[in-house]
Design a protein around this motif. Sequence first.
Motif, PDB file in Angstrom:
ATOM      1  N   VAL A 160     -12.461  -0.455   4.781  1.00 25.15           N
ATOM      2  CA  VAL A 160     -11.138  -0.354   5.396  1.00 25.15           C
ATOM      3  C   VAL A 160     -10.266  -1.455   4.809  1.00 25.15           C
ATOM      4  O   VAL A 160     -10.638  -2.632   4.821  1.00 25.15           O
ATOM      5  CB  VAL A 160     -11.228  -0.515   6.924  1.00 25.15           C
ATOM      6  CG1 VAL A 160      -9.826  -0.479   7.542  1.00 25.15           C
ATOM      7  CG2 VAL A 160     -12.112   0.572   7.535  1.00 25.15           C
ATOM      8  N   VAL A 161      -9.116  -1.075   4.237  1.00 25.97           N
ATOM      9  CA  VAL A 161      -8.218  -2.062   3.653  1.00 25.97           C
ATOM     10  C   VAL A 161      -6.839  -1.937   4.282  1.00 25.97           C
ATOM     11  O   VAL A 161      -6.444  -0.869   4.752  1.00 25.97           O
ATOM     12  CB  VAL A 161      -8.104  -1.889   2.119  1.00 25.97           C
ATOM     13  CG1 VAL A 161      -9.463  -2.014   1.456  1.00 25.97           C
ATOM     14  CG2 VAL A 161      -7.456  -0.563   1.756  1.00 25.97           C
ATOM     15  N   THR A 162      -6.125  -3.040   4.270  1.00 16.66           N
ATOM     16  CA  THR A 162      -4.751  -3.044   4.786  1.00 16.66           C
ATOM     17  C   THR A 162      -3.747  -3.486   3.729  1.00 16.66           C
ATOM     18  O   THR A 162      -2.548  -3.295   3.906  1.00 16.66           O
ATOM     19  CB  THR A 162      -4.633  -3.974   6.007  1.00 16.66           C
ATOM     20  OG1 THR A 162      -5.050  -5.293   5.633  1.00 16.66           O
ATOM     21  CG2 THR A 162      -5.514  -3.473   7.154  1.00 16.66           C
ATOM     22  N   THR A 163      -4.234  -4.087   2.626  1.00 17.29           N
ATOM     23  CA  THR A 163      -3.342  -4.573   1.577  1.00 17.29           C
ATOM     24  C   THR A 163      -3.892  -4.173   0.209  1.00 17.29           C
ATOM     25  O   THR A 163      -5.082  -3.889   0.045  1.00 17.29           O
ATOM     26  CB  THR A 163      -3.208  -6.106   1.612  1.00 17.29           C
ATOM     27  OG1 THR A 163      -4.471  -6.696   1.272  1.00 17.29           O
ATOM     28  CG2 THR A 163      -2.765  -6.594   2.982  1.00 17.29           C
ATOM     29  N   GLU A 216      -6.650  -6.554  -0.897  1.00 19.55           N
ATOM     30  CA  GLU A 216      -7.988  -6.214  -0.403  1.00 19.55           C
ATOM     31  C   GLU A 216      -8.600  -5.085  -1.223  1.00 19.55           C
ATOM     32  O   GLU A 216      -9.795  -5.111  -1.556  1.00 19.55           O
ATOM     33  CB  GLU A 216      -7.913  -5.807   1.073  1.00 19.55           C
ATOM     34  CG  GLU A 216      -7.597  -6.959   2.013  1.00 19.55           C
ATOM     35  CD  GLU A 216      -7.419  -6.494   3.452  1.00 19.55           C
ATOM     36  OE1 GLU A 216      -7.440  -5.263   3.686  1.00 19.55           O
ATOM     37  OE2 GLU A 216      -7.257  -7.345   4.335  1.00 19.55           O
ATOM     38  N   LEU A 217      -7.782  -4.100  -1.570  1.00 24.51           N
ATOM     39  CA  LEU A 217      -8.267  -2.985  -2.389  1.00 24.51           C
ATOM     40  C   LEU A 217      -8.719  -3.483  -3.761  1.00 24.51           C
ATOM     41  O   LEU A 217      -9.777  -3.094  -4.264  1.00 24.51           O
ATOM     42  CB  LEU A 217      -7.166  -1.936  -2.540  1.00 24.51           C
ATOM     43  CG  LEU A 217      -7.466  -0.753  -3.468  1.00 24.51           C
ATOM     44  CD1 LEU A 217      -8.696   0.021  -2.991  1.00 24.51           C
ATOM     45  CD2 LEU A 217      -6.255   0.176  -3.545  1.00 24.51           C
ATOM     46  N   MET A 230       0.830  -1.199   0.000  1.00 24.86           N
ATOM     47  CA  MET A 230       0.000   0.000   0.000  1.00 24.86           C
ATOM     48  C   MET A 230       0.866   1.250   0.000  1.00 24.86           C
ATOM     49  O   MET A 230       0.527   2.250  -0.633  1.00 24.86           O
ATOM     50  CB  MET A 230      -0.923  -0.004   1.222  1.00 24.86           C
ATOM     51  CG  MET A 230      -2.093  -0.960   1.118  1.00 24.86           C
ATOM     52  SD  MET A 230      -3.241  -0.575  -0.229  1.00 24.86           S
ATOM     53  CE  MET A 230      -3.825   1.034   0.267  1.00 24.86           C
ATOM     54  N   THR A 231       1.996   1.210   0.670  1.00 23.38           N
ATOM     55  CA  THR A 231       2.886   2.379   0.713  1.00 23.38           C
ATOM     56  C   THR A 231       3.350   2.751  -0.686  1.00 23.38           C
ATOM     57  O   THR A 231       3.336   3.931  -1.077  1.00 23.38           O
ATOM     58  CB  THR A 231       4.106   2.089   1.606  1.00 23.38           C
ATOM     59  OG1 THR A 231       3.658   1.788   2.932  1.00 23.38           O
ATOM     60  CG2 THR A 231       5.034   3.293   1.659  1.00 23.38           C
ATOM     61  N   PHE A 238     -11.787   4.035  -0.259  1.00 21.36           N
ATOM     62  CA  PHE A 238     -11.348   3.160   0.824  1.00 21.36           C
ATOM     63  C   PHE A 238     -10.699   3.966   1.948  1.00 21.36           C
ATOM     64  O   PHE A 238     -10.368   5.145   1.788  1.00 21.36           O
ATOM     65  CB  PHE A 238     -10.360   2.115   0.295  1.00 21.36           C
ATOM     66  CG  PHE A 238      -9.080   2.679  -0.274  1.00 21.36           C
ATOM     67  CD1 PHE A 238      -7.913   2.719   0.492  1.00 21.36           C
ATOM     68  CD2 PHE A 238      -9.034   3.168  -1.577  1.00 21.36           C
ATOM     69  CE1 PHE A 238      -6.731   3.236  -0.030  1.00 21.36           C
ATOM     70  CE2 PHE A 238      -7.856   3.678  -2.102  1.00 21.36           C
ATOM     71  CZ  PHE A 238      -6.705   3.713  -1.338  1.00 21.36           C
ATOM     72  N   GLN A 239     -10.532   3.283   3.078  1.00 18.06           N
ATOM     73  CA  GLN A 239      -9.808   3.856   4.212  1.00 18.06           C
ATOM     74  C   GLN A 239      -8.548   3.029   4.455  1.00 18.06           C
ATOM     75  O   GLN A 239      -8.575   1.796   4.374  1.00 18.06           O
ATOM     76  CB  GLN A 239     -10.669   3.827   5.474  1.00 18.06           C
ATOM     77  CG  GLN A 239     -11.925   4.668   5.407  1.00 18.06           C
ATOM     78  CD  GLN A 239     -12.719   4.580   6.705  1.00 18.06           C
ATOM     79  OE1 GLN A 239     -12.159   4.662   7.797  1.00 18.06           O
ATOM     80  NE2 GLN A 239     -14.030   4.394   6.580  1.00 18.06           N
ATOM     81  N   TYR A 240      -7.469   3.733   4.756  1.00 19.23           N
ATOM     82  CA  TYR A 240      -6.213   3.063   5.079  1.00 19.23           C
ATOM     83  C   TYR A 240      -5.553   3.833   6.208  1.00 19.23           C
ATOM     84  O   TYR A 240      -5.317   5.043   6.089  1.00 19.23           O
ATOM     85  CB  TYR A 240      -5.288   2.996   3.856  1.00 19.23           C
ATOM     86  CG  TYR A 240      -3.941   2.380   4.124  1.00 19.23           C
ATOM     87  CD1 TYR A 240      -3.816   1.021   4.357  1.00 19.23           C
ATOM     88  CD2 TYR A 240      -2.782   3.165   4.153  1.00 19.23           C
ATOM     89  CE1 TYR A 240      -2.581   0.446   4.600  1.00 19.23           C
ATOM     90  CE2 TYR A 240      -1.540   2.599   4.397  1.00 19.23           C
ATOM     91  CZ  TYR A 240      -1.445   1.230   4.626  1.00 19.23           C
ATOM     92  OH  TYR A 240      -0.213   0.668   4.886  1.00 19.23           O
ATOM     93  N   GLN A 241      -5.303   3.119   7.291  1.00 15.83           N
ATOM     94  CA  GLN A 241      -4.694   3.714   8.477  1.00 15.83           C
ATOM     95  C   GLN A 241      -5.413   4.994   8.905  1.00 15.83           C
ATOM     96  O   GLN A 241      -4.807   6.012   9.222  1.00 15.83           O
ATOM     97  CB  GLN A 241      -3.202   3.987   8.228  1.00 15.83           C
ATOM     98  CG  GLN A 241      -2.395   2.705   8.038  1.00 15.83           C
ATOM     99  CD  GLN A 241      -0.902   2.939   7.931  1.00 15.83           C
ATOM    100  OE1 GLN A 241      -0.435   4.074   7.817  1.00 15.83           O
ATOM    101  NE2 GLN A 241      -0.123   1.866   8.000  1.00 15.83           N
TER     102      GLN A 241
END
Length: 310
Positions: free
Chosen positions: A266-269, A272-273, A246-247, A286-289
């Motif tokens: 809400v995604v972390t990878t 997932e997105l 994601m970064t 989406f939401q991330y952190q």
Amino acid sequence: MIKYEAIGMQYGQNVILKNINLTINDGELFVLVGPSGSGKTTLLRMINRLIAPTTGNVYLNEKRVKDYDLRELRLHMGYVLQDSSLFPNLTVGENIAIQLEQQGVNKNDRRKRSMELLDQVGLPASDFIDRHPDELSGGQQQRVAIARSMATQPQLILMDESFSALDPVLRTQQQDLLLKLHRQSKTTVVFVTHDMQEALRLGDRIAVINDGQLQQVGTPNEILERPANQFVADFFATARPRLGTMTALLSSKLVQKTPVADQSAVVTTVAELASLTPDTTGWLCFQYQGQGFRIQTTDLLHYLGQREER
């Protein structure tokens, strides 16, 4: 809108297509993909009547293509082949404007349109309009061919393995150009390829053809995540993108920061997105952190395709 209705194609005992039913919507960049000999180019060529089906009908705007005047049908379509098929005795500008000439557009207006299109495809008109095809590289010739296909502002452009003869770098550049021009014009494009990664990068929707039969129609994400059968799963297995982090994606400038929306996932990878369903305008929100973001589905697929090529 293009509609294939119960299409069959047979040469003697050789069955090319079997009962194809398919609809292509206005404004789509629609990809026909499959192995060599699967029947995808035959389907494409039925639209401009280079090939007539043995059974069934092809419709364009609810009218059978066989009921159109053939000359008028083709004059209002763009067609880009694997090689540029430019006329060697004509200048670049004359090649681009050849359909306009056939439509009776005067010389000054033809040259003006050629100059506009050259600039759009990234070839400065002042440098290229009076050159001849043998003075251009392969990639430049294909850009001229794309410009020619757009000259009459057609409602439909057909592209048959249009980038397959180019090296990987030029191929990526031409794909980028097509995506940009399609976003700007919203012209319907039907694109044939045997390259599954190209299909994923370009297609709003993809039709997978094998052995003359339609295997699946869906968005790139649907094809990857929910293959209809084992053939589709196996065919696209090597095209599955290396998703990365994601970064890295957030630093690519494709992602836009937005206010956090309660309904956004809400995604972390990146995986997932990529599995999310876009909204009606093609955005993935989406939401991330704890922060809100959005990205166009086509941009995400383009990014993932570039990662695969690396």
